[in-house]
Design a protein around this motif. Structure first.
Motif, mmCIF file in Angstrom:
data_model
loop_
_atom_site.group_PDB
_atom_site.id
_atom_site.type_symbol
_atom_site.label_atom_id
_atom_site.label_comp_id
_atom_site.label_asym_id
_atom_site.label_seq_id
_atom_site.Cartn_x
_atom_site.Cartn_y
_atom_site.Cartn_z
ATOM 1 N N LEU A 184 64.359 69.090 65.352
ATOM 2 C CA LEU A 184 65.022 68.551 65.318
ATOM 3 C C LEU A 184 64.509 67.114 64.092
ATOM 4 N N ASN A 185 62.902 67.789 63.552
ATOM 5 C CA ASN A 185 62.037 66.100 63.456
ATOM 6 C C ASN A 185 62.711 67.431 61.676
ATOM 7 N N THR A 186 63.270 68.153 61.583
ATOM 8 C CA THR A 186 63.125 69.598 60.672
ATOM 9 C C THR A 186 64.926 69.040 60.229
ATOM 10 N N ILE A 187 65.126 68.863 60.800
ATOM 11 C CA ILE A 187 66.764 69.015 60.833
ATOM 12 C C ILE A 187 66.510 67.242 60.304
ATOM 13 N N THR A 188 66.177 66.569 61.292
ATOM 14 C CA THR A 188 66.500 65.039 60.628
ATOM 15 C C THR A 188 66.200 64.827 59.284
ATOM 16 N N HIS A 189 64.250 65.557 59.041
ATOM 17 C CA HIS A 189 64.204 64.884 57.131
ATOM 18 C C HIS A 189 64.850 65.864 56.363
ATOM 19 N N GLY A 190 65.672 66.646 56.408
ATOM 20 C CA GLY A 190 66.372 67.463 56.384
ATOM 21 C C GLY A 190 67.362 66.969 55.942
ATOM 22 N N ARG A 191 68.234 66.167 56.621
ATOM 23 C CA ARG A 191 69.346 65.323 56.406
ATOM 24 C C ARG A 191 69.592 64.369 55.575
ATOM 25 N N ASP A 231 67.167 80.066 57.032
ATOM 26 C CA ASP A 231 67.119 80.567 55.290
ATOM 27 C C ASP A 231 66.585 79.920 54.315
ATOM 28 N N ILE A 232 65.991 78.371 55.426
ATOM 29 C CA ILE A 232 65.417 77.932 53.650
ATOM 30 C C ILE A 232 64.212 78.007 54.030
ATOM 31 N N ASP A 233 63.351 78.577 52.711
ATOM 32 C CA ASP A 233 61.939 79.101 52.327
ATOM 33 C C ASP A 233 61.403 77.697 51.811
ATOM 34 N N ASP A 234 60.059 78.265 51.669
ATOM 35 C CA ASP A 234 59.220 77.270 50.869
ATOM 36 C C ASP A 234 59.906 77.801 49.260
ATOM 37 N N ASP A 235 59.599 78.607 48.904
ATOM 38 C CA ASP A 235 60.144 79.010 47.244
ATOM 39 C C ASP A 235 61.418 78.029 47.285
ATOM 40 N N ARG A 236 62.173 77.656 48.453
ATOM 41 C CA ARG A 236 63.601 76.586 48.154
ATOM 42 C C ARG A 236 63.145 75.486 48.197
ATOM 43 N N ILE A 237 62.404 75.057 49.166
ATOM 44 C CA ILE A 237 61.610 73.519 49.247
ATOM 45 C C ILE A 237 60.824 73.345 48.138
ATOM 46 N N ALA A 277 60.863 61.491 46.830
ATOM 47 C CA ALA A 277 60.357 62.383 46.121
ATOM 48 C C ALA A 277 59.126 61.799 47.638
ATOM 49 N N TRP A 278 58.994 60.910 48.750
ATOM 50 C CA TRP A 278 58.559 60.916 50.100
ATOM 51 C C TRP A 278 59.008 61.642 50.987
ATOM 52 N N ARG A 279 60.710 61.156 50.981
ATOM 53 C CA ARG A 279 61.271 61.968 52.476
ATOM 54 C C ARG A 279 61.120 63.578 51.904
ATOM 55 N N TRP A 280 61.057 64.196 50.506
ATOM 56 C CA TRP A 280 60.975 65.559 50.347
ATOM 57 C C TRP A 280 59.370 65.973 50.702
ATOM 58 N N ARG A 294 59.046 68.668 53.893
ATOM 59 C CA ARG A 294 58.572 69.902 53.568
ATOM 60 C C ARG A 294 56.635 70.363 54.445
ATOM 61 N N ALA A 295 56.443 69.337 55.626
ATOM 62 C CA ALA A 295 55.315 68.884 56.297
ATOM 63 C C ALA A 295 56.280 70.061 57.397
ATOM 64 N N ALA A 296 57.214 69.369 57.274
ATOM 65 C CA ALA A 296 58.071 69.412 58.977
ATOM 66 C C ALA A 296 58.426 70.978 59.100
ATOM 67 N N GLN A 297 58.629 71.094 58.364
ATOM 68 C CA GLN A 297 59.452 72.112 58.024
ATOM 69 C C GLN A 297 58.194 73.271 58.522
ATOM 70 N N ARG A 298 57.577 73.170 57.348
ATOM 71 C CA ARG A 298 55.427 74.109 57.792
ATOM 72 C C ARG A 298 55.561 74.306 58.898
#
Length: 137
Positions: A14-21, A57-63, A107-110, A114-118
């Protein structure tokens, strides 16, 4: 999987999806327009984030690609700002240029995304590894 682990995995997802959106929304708010050979890849990724799908499908390279574009756009707007904003929190209380604030927030949101995805990927990897270890006992 036990209930506590399921809840933690759900919360991280949920955290990752929210920050991504929110990253995709703030990208558009900041008015960034992707350029070059990665334009379509970037637009597709932003659409996946907006649609709340495709986390696998969202890997570190895309992030990192998104982060590099944010850094570059922000540096073009104000020299050195992108480098600083991608590295650390910047206080916006005494900044009166709304474009600068939007870029700093992006930049902060990114960094949050990134932290949530990791963290999510680490949790999934730990669950898989634990299952393998337990299966070998």
């Amino acid at each position: 999987m036990d209930e506590k682990t399921e809840r933690e995995l759900h919360d991280r997802t949920l955290n990752t999806i929210t920050h991504g959106r929110l990253l995709a929304q703030e990208w558009h708010t900041a008015g960034l327009v992707p350029r070059g050979s990665t334009k379509q890849l970037t637009l597709d990724l932003l659409q996946k984030l907006t649609d709340r799908c495709g986390l696998q499908d969202i890997d570190d390279d895309r992030i990192e690609l998104l982060g590099e574009q944010i850094r570059r756009f922000t540096n073009e707007y104000r020299e050195g700002l992108g480098d600083r904003a991608m590295a650390t929190d910047i206080e916006t209380e005494h900044i009166y240029d709304t474009k600068v604030i939007d870029l700093i927030n992006l930049a902060w949101r990114w960094r949050q995304f990134r932290a949530a995805q990791r963290a999510l990927e680490d949790k999934v990897a730990a669950i898989r590894q634990t299952d393998r270890l337990l299966a070998g006992i």
